[in-house]
Design an enzyme around this catalytic site. Structure first.
Site, PDB file in Angstrom:
ATOM      1  N   LYS A 158       0.630  -1.338  -0.104  1.00 49.73           N
ATOM      2  CA  LYS A 158       0.010  -0.195   0.188  1.00 49.73           C
ATOM      3  C   LYS A 158       0.753   1.326  -0.011  1.00 49.73           C
ATOM      4  CE  LYS A 158      -3.418  -1.869   3.385  1.00 49.73           C
ATOM      5  NZ  LYS A 158      -5.375  -1.404   1.909  1.00 49.73           N
TER       6      LYS A 158
ATOM      7  N   ARG B  60     -10.671 -11.546   1.866  1.00 47.99           N
ATOM      8  CA  ARG B  60     -11.103 -12.787   1.421  1.00 47.99           C
ATOM      9  C   ARG B  60     -10.233 -13.782   1.299  1.00 47.99           C
ATOM     10  NH1 ARG B  60     -11.779  -9.604  -4.430  1.00 47.99           N
ATOM     11  NH2 ARG B  60     -11.595  -7.870  -2.841  1.00 47.99           N
TER      12      ARG B  60
END
Ligand code: BES
Ligand code: ZN
Ligand code: ZN
Length: 488
Positions: free
Chosen positions: A261, A336
């Protein structure tokens, strides 16, 4: 220091201030010694959540007026915020007394619960690492005046204490810096909390997760020197009605992994990427006190997501607990992957409903902002119960589509699916990914990326971690009814 609540018919001998509810119309409470015109002249009209402090009269106590707005609008969700406003106005006093629990439109029990939640949540701070604790609220004792409604106020108060304590637990964990709360430490805390609250806890380490075929959590953990933990929690009351599985995303710190990120402020908030797991743990902690009759089993999926020489790579393929294979196209879509294993394990238990809660996608935050969570579901009955719980707890959700036409965005050349879709509909493709792991289980997915934290104090929300979803989950399992079987 948590707020302590008591209830009594008459006012205690000595308190720092009395909180006096004042509606926007009708007669003023007796003995105030001021008129509506005088109050209006200094800007206090009794509008919802307005406050005004009046000096103590001779031998009297400081009086803090709190506006109710129009009493006909004073639903429990409004009353919670009125209590929060009163708490903020009284933070300099050590103790207060108030009739607030007896004034709302809801039933007294619900009103009292809302008042307790408003006070406790507005007064909560996480200050473990502050040397100077001088700016913290001093208010730690709140007395609820019951009038002739003693039993109902006390009952609601007890419920409010249990729900707000749960929220404070979850906020504390989410506010804790990542190096102070590893997956191992979180699992240790979970075991202690479970033990203290009649919940059975089982912790799974890396080798056990590997053995169980949980390739998602193992893959995400691969780049970290800290091992993963999965905590299974079980609350099984005698004569349980219905079985619910809860799965929480517990990414202790999300750097993005190899798909690193950027170093922007949102990155610093990634210590809160375990907010889903914290909300689930907190929920489990409250069930016995609330005498919940539902059988609840929870999975906390805990690991960091970090880059290193051993990290999961783009193009790698993971085999998940349910044997489905996933090609990694972005290591930042890690939530996920760990939820997939938790949902697969949950599905194996054949529950009547399964909920997952996760700080899953920036896309959901982009769509709905920071004041509501996204909800996706494969079952109208479960979805309706989530919406009802959301309405009662003021933890807002908005339904987003589980639109199966977009499933092909997850198609992979080499595996059953990829872990990301295209640039569009990111919250939906994440939900469609999760859907691959729930089989026909009635399921709802809560994406709390937006409301996981707040920029400023407002009503029952405080700046920092919000523990969003905790009260919603508690309410959901407490009121759970098996959804009707789906028509084929
Ligand atoms: N934890 C983040 C999502 C998130 C973003 C939570 C902002 C709270 C605030 C998640 O793991 C993530 O990085 N998601 C990616 C997915 C993308 C790579 C498909 C995202 O949303 O950008
Ligand atoms: Zn991520
Ligand atoms: Zn994440």
């Amino acid at each position: 220091m948590r707020t302590q609540f008591t209830a009594s018919k008459s006012a205690p001998a000595k308190v720092g201030a009395v909180v006096i509810p004042v509606a926007a119309s009708g007669s003023l409470p007796s003995g105030l010694g001021v008129t509506r015109d005088q109050l209006a002249a200094i800007g206090f009209e009794g509008k919802c959540c307005q406050t005004l402090t009046l000096p103590a009269t001779e031998k009297g106590t400081v009086r803090v007026l709190v506006g109710l707005g129009e009493v006909r609008d004073l639903q429990p969700n409004v009353l919670r915020n009125v209590a929060a406003a009163a708490a903020r106005a009284c933070s300099r006093y050590e103790s207060v007394s108030t009739t607030l629990a007896t004034v709302g439109r809801g039933d007294t029990k619900t009103n009292a619960q809302a008042v307790v939640e408003g006070f406790a949540l507005a007064l909560h701070r996480w200050a473990e690492l502050k040397n100077d604790k001088g700016s913290l609220p001093k208010l730690t004792k709140v007395n609820l005046l019951t009038g002739d409604k003693g039993a109902a106020v006390k009952n609601g108060m007890e419920r409010g204490i249990a729900t707000s304590e749960a929220v404070c637990i979850a906020r504390d964990f989410a506010n804790t810096p990542p190096s102070h709360l590893t997956a191992r430490q979180f699992a240790d805390h979970a075991v202690a909390i479970a033990k203290a609250n009649g919940v059975k806890a089982t912790v799974y380490n890396r080798d056990q997760l590997q053995e169980m075929g949980c390739g998602g959590i193992i893959g995400v953990n691969q780049g970290s020197v800290e091992p993963p933990r999965m905590v299974k929690l079980e609350y099984k009351p005698t004569g349980a009605r219905g079985k619910v599985v809860l799965v929480g995303k517990g990414v202790m710190y999300d750097s993005g992994g190899i798909s690193l990120k950027p170093s922007d402020p949102s990155h610093a908030s990634m210590k809160m990427d375990m907010s889903g797991a914290a909300a689930v743990l907190a929920t489990m902690s409250a069930l016995r006190d609330l005498k919940v009759k539902t059988h609840v089993i929870a999975f906390l999926m805990c690991t960091d997501n970090l880059p290193s020489g051993s990290a999961m790579k783009l193009g790698d393929v993971l085999t998940m607990r349910n044997k489905k294979t996933v090609e990694i196209h972005n290591t930042d879509a890690e939530g996920r992957l760990i939820l997939a294993d938790g949902l697969s394990l949950g599905t194996e238990l054949k529950p009547d409903a399964m909920l997952d809660i996760a700080t899953l996608t920036g896309a959901c935050m982009g769509a709905l902002g920071k004041k509501m969570a996204g909800v996706f579901s494969n079952n109208p009955g479960v979805l309706e119960q989530v919406k009802q719980a959301s309405g009662r707890t003021d933890e807002l959700v908005w339904e987003l589509p589980l639109f199966h036409d977009y499933r092909n965005m997850l198609d992979s050349n080499v595996a059953d699916m990829r872990n990301i879709g295209g640039p569009l509909a990111g919250a939906t493709t994440a939900a469609l990914f999760l859907h691959e792991f729930v089989g026909s289980t009635p399921w709802a997915h809560l994406d709390i990326a937006g409301p996981m934290d707040a920029d400023a104090d407002a009503g029952w929300l405080n700046r920092g971690a919000t523990a969003y979803g905790t009260r919603l989950l508690i309410d959901f399992v407490a009121n759970f009814k098996k959804p009707a079987a789906r028509r084929k």
